[in-house]
Design a protein around this motif. Structure first.
Motif, short mmCIF file in Angstrom:
data_model
loop_
_atom_site.label_atom_id
_atom_site.label_comp_id
_atom_site.label_asym_id
_atom_site.label_seq_id
_atom_site.Cartn_x
_atom_site.Cartn_y
_atom_site.Cartn_z
N GLN A 41 -33.47 27.46 2.46
CA GLN A 41 -33.95 28.56 1.97
C GLN A 41 -33.26 29.66 1.86
O GLN A 41 -33.29 30.36 0.82
CB GLN A 41 -35.11 28.92 3.28
N HIS A 42 -31.93 29.89 2.77
CA HIS A 42 -31.11 30.79 2.21
C HIS A 42 -30.32 30.48 0.99
O HIS A 42 -30.07 31.16 0.20
CB HIS A 42 -30.13 30.96 3.45
N ASP A 83 -32.38 31.50 -1.86
CA ASP A 83 -32.19 33.06 -2.16
C ASP A 83 -31.02 33.28 -3.00
O ASP A 83 -31.09 34.09 -3.68
CB ASP A 83 -32.15 33.77 -0.76
#
Length: 394
Positions: free
Chosen positions: A343-344, A347
């Motif tokens: 998920q990071h 981003d």
């Protein structure tokens, strides 16, 4: 860290299965291919027949060709412009008759092309480069002495911009020809800093061929040939070569060599202001970006954690070239993937896309990272899946 298969086909199959949100059992039930065969293909233990591959592809919403060779290319206008670029360089030493503007006027257009390259404006570059290169070939052919050297210098910078298009969009043979043309032009210009820039760009050929050892020797040979870096331009040229050598050594998992080249790059980068030198961004900020690249290439967990922690405190300045800034966030996402933080990583890739969408969409490492992220999340993250489809990673 995510587990990986040794088989490219196995990885593509697992990525497509994750994107379709199917278990291996569901894939078996829909395709008629046995679970053991699906597992062996996914693990790289078996190569499927044409019939099996077609059955799997049909269920996964893809094609046999894409499973075998990877997703197709994007629909960018760049691909339409490539034949004109190929035609423009075919007779570089036997140029057709045509007009040649004063070099001062051509220089303005070359500077704009360099700016387009570092800002990742590849579509505009691809459409403008054929005519500019043809004119520069005529300028080199018709001039002599200092004027010819200046025409050759401009040609080398323009060819480098054209090579960025060819390399980013997967035209490896064309990229190799353009790199040799840059070296030819740099030789005519008789400029050691430009020779170093050509050696820096030539590393792309070695990266594409997986020839890291010869590539590292080539970079070190270029450093050995350089005169002492008594000027800012020469210091920047040497720093750029050391930065690229550090990344290359890192990819070879040669940590001591990578860190030694980084130290030399740091010593030289302290002497220059952050800006473009012969088309390469060099300076303290570019050095920080390369530190992250080296950490990612080495893949050592402590270094990755430190690099990610540093990213929470430091970001590339907004006035840095878009290509360089977006590459930082691409590498940051790779570090986050290696640490199991998809998920990071998503981003970071979204930030990179906002900075330079053309650069991100055509970047091979982006597609590799996104494919891994889709597998890690089993296709359940809609934002990530949309990003992967946009970049043709699935």
């Amino acid at each position: 860290m995510p587990a990986t298969s040794t088989s490219p086909l196995g990885l593509r199959l697992e990525t497509a299965r994750a994107a379709a949100r199917l278990s291996r059992r569901q894939l078996h039930e829909l395709s008629g291919v046995s679970p053991s065969m699906i597992q062996k293909i996914g693990n790289g233990e078996r190569r499927p027949s044409d019939q099996v591959l077609a059955a799997l592809a049909g269920v996964l919403g893809t094609t046999s060709e894409e499973l075998l060779g990877g997703p197709g290319r994007t629909d960018s206008r760049v691909h339409q412009a490539i034949p004109d670029l190929q035609q423009a360089i075919a007779s570089y030493d036997l140029p057709e008759d045509g007009p040649v503007r004063p070099l001062s006027q051509i220089a303005v257009e070359v500077a704009a092309a360099v700016e387009d390259r570092v800002q990742s404006q590849y579509v505009r570059l691809s459409e403008q480069m054929p005519a500019l290169l043809a004119e520069l070939f005529r300028a080199v052919d018709r001039s002599c002495g200092r004027e010819r050297e200046e025409a050759a210098r401009l040609l080398a910078l323009a060819v480098r911009s054209a090579d960025a298009v060819a390399y980013k969009y997967g035209y490896r043979d064309l990229s190799g020809r353009l790199v040799e043309l840059m070296r030819w032009a740099a030789g005519i210009a008789a400029d050691p800093a430009l020779d170093a820039a050509a050696a820096y760009v030539r590393m792309e050929v070695f990266f594409a061929a997986g020839q890291l050892g010869p590539g590292l020797r080539s970079l070190r040979g270029a450093l050995d040939r350089m005169p002492a870096p008594r000027t800012e331009r020469l210091a920047a040229a040497a720093a750029a070569l050391h930065m690229r050598a550090a990344v290359t050594a890192g990819r070879m998992r040669r940590g001591d060599d990578a860190r030694a080249h980084l130290r030399e790059a740091e010593r030289l980068a302290r002497r220059v202001q952050e800006r473009l030198y012969d088309g390469t961004a060099v300076g303290p900020d570019s050095l920080e970006i390369h530190r992250l690249s080296v950490a990612v290439e080495l893949g050592e967990e402590n270094d990755l954690h430190e690099a990610v922690a540093t990213a929470a405190r430091w970001a590339p300045p907004r006035d840095l070239a878009a290509e360089r800034r977006s590459h930082y966030y691409i590498d940051l996402s790779r570090a986050q993937v290696q640490l199991g933080r998809p998920q990071h990583a998503a981003d970071s890739l979204l930030v990179a896309r906002q900075i330079a969408p053309q650069h991100v969409r055509e970047h091979g490492q982006v597609r590799t990272s996104l494919a891994t992220m889709v597998r890690l999340t089993r296709g359940r993250d809609e934002r990530m899946l949309a990003l992967a489809r946009w970049a043709k990673a699935v």
